[in-house]
Write an enzyme that holds these catalytic residues in place. Sequence first.
Site, PDB file in Angstrom:
ATOM      1  N   TYR A  80      48.244  48.823  45.614  1.00  0.00           N
ATOM      2  CA  TYR A  80      47.918  49.658  47.141  1.00  0.00           C
ATOM      3  C   TYR A  80      47.734  50.629  46.924  1.00  0.00           C
ATOM      4  CZ  TYR A  80      48.921  45.692  49.605  1.00  0.00           C
ATOM      5  OH  TYR A  80      49.262  44.701  50.387  1.00  0.00           O
ATOM      6  N   LYS A 104      52.804  39.202  35.283  1.00  0.00           N
ATOM      7  CA  LYS A 104      51.028  38.324  35.062  1.00  0.00           C
ATOM      8  C   LYS A 104      51.070  39.213  33.296  1.00  0.00           C
ATOM      9  CE  LYS A 104      47.662  35.502  35.567  1.00  0.00           C
ATOM     10  NZ  LYS A 104      47.270  35.023  34.942  1.00  0.00           N
ATOM     11  N   ASP A 121      51.754  32.840  38.492  1.00  0.00           N
ATOM     12  CA  ASP A 121      51.130  31.767  39.409  1.00  0.00           C
ATOM     13  C   ASP A 121      51.210  30.647  39.307  1.00  0.00           C
ATOM     14  OD1 ASP A 121      50.700  32.782  36.614  1.00  0.00           O
ATOM     15  OD2 ASP A 121      48.595  31.617  35.866  1.00  0.00           O
ATOM     16  N   ASP A 126      52.943  41.399  48.404  1.00  0.00           N
ATOM     17  CA  ASP A 126      52.532  41.289  48.807  1.00  0.00           C
ATOM     18  C   ASP A 126      52.582  39.157  49.359  1.00  0.00           C
ATOM     19  OD1 ASP A 126      51.171  41.365  51.566  1.00  0.00           O
ATOM     20  OD2 ASP A 126      49.413  42.316  50.526  1.00  0.00           O
TER      21      ASP A 126
END
Length: 339
Positions: free
Chosen positions: A124, A172, A205, A229
Site C-alpha cells: 500500500y 509469506k 495461504d 486487507d
Amino acid sequence: MSYTVTLIPGDGIGPEVSAAMRRVVAATGISIDWEVLEAGEAVISKYGSPLPDHVLESIRRNKVGIKGPITTPVGKGFRSVNVALRKALDLYANLRPATSIVGVPAPYKDVDLVIVRENTEGLYAGIEHEVIPGEAAEAIRIITRRASERIVRFAFDYAVNHDRKLVTAVHKGNILKITDGLFLNTAKTVAAQYPAVAFNDRIVDNLCMQLVQRPQEYDILVLTNMFGDIVSDLCAGLVGGLGVTPGANIGDGIAVFEPVHGSAPKYTGQNKVNPTAVIRSGAMLLSYLGEQQAADSIERAVRQVIREGKSVTYDLKARRDDPTAVGTQEMADAIIAAL
Ligand code: NAD
C-alpha cells in the site's frame, strides 16, 4: 460531558449508513457534537483534492473521527482517500473484529477473531511504475522494523487488555524471505516480551485454508498491509459478510472508525443496505471515548434485532429477495427501540 467527533459521511451508501449510525449513537444519550466534513471525488472541484487539509486538521484537533466508505477509481484517477487518510494521520493499526452474531446467515456460528493489519506500508506504499509501457510494471513492497514492531506490539497490547490468549503472525516468509523475514523476526522479538500471551506464526495461504476449515483455532491475527486487507475480508465472510463487520484505524492518541465495507455504488440512495457495520463502528468509537456502557448497549441492541430477524435488511434474510426485509433506516429504528 460532550465530545466533538469528526464525521466524514463518505459517498455511495456512506451518507445513509452514517445517518443511521448518528441516530443510534444519539439514542444512547451520549452527547456528540459532529463536525461533518466531506471527502472524496465530489469535493475535488471545490477544494482541489479529494482529501482537503481542513478534513485532516479537524481529525487532528478532535483526535477522533468516524467515516463512511469512499469510492476509489480502479486503474486510474486519484489515490485512495482511505489510504491517504491513514498515512497522513499515521493511523498505523487497522483493527477489525470478526465475531459470530446469532441470526446472521454465515458458514460458522462460533468465530471470535480479531484482525490487526499494518496500515501504513507494505504494497500500500503505492510505489508502482511501468518498466516497459504496456508490457511490464512493478510495485514495491516496503517493510520496516519500526512499523512491524509497533503493529505487533499493538496486537499483544490488545491481547493483554482484552484477555485474549494467542497472537498469530501471518506472512509469506518462505518466498518473501527478506521482507517477510524482517516482519516475522521482529514479531518473534516482540512476542518474547509478552510471556503471558501465546504466539505462533502461519504462512498466509495455509492460514486462509485453515481459517475456512477451523477458524476457532485462531484468536488475534497480525498481518502486513495487503495480506491484512485480504484476510480481514475473508474473516468478515466467515461471520456473515461486510454488512455487519466494523473497523477502526488507530494511531498514537488518534483514531478513525469505519465499516469494513465499501461504498457499494449500485445501492446508493435506495435505503436498502445494512447499517450494522457502521453502527458497530460507532460502538467501537464510544468504547474508545471511554463510554463502555453505551458501547455495550448498542452491541446488545444490534444483536437482539438480528437475533429476532424481523426488522433486518435483505442481506440478513435467508433469501436475499425476501419481501419482509426492511430498509436501512427502519433497521436503525429497530435498534433504537431495542436500546
Ligand atoms: P463494497 O463493499 O462497496 O461492495 C461489495 C458488495 O458487498 C456490495 O455489492 C454489496 O452486495 C455488499 N455490501 C457492502 N456493504 C454492504 C452493506 N452495508 N449492506 C449490505 N451489503 C453490503 O465493495 P466494492 O464493490 O469492492 O467497492 C466499491 C467501492 O468502495 C470501491 O470504489 C472501493 O474502492 C470502495 N471501498 C472503500 C472502502 C473504504 O472507504 N474504507 C473500503 C472498501 C472499498
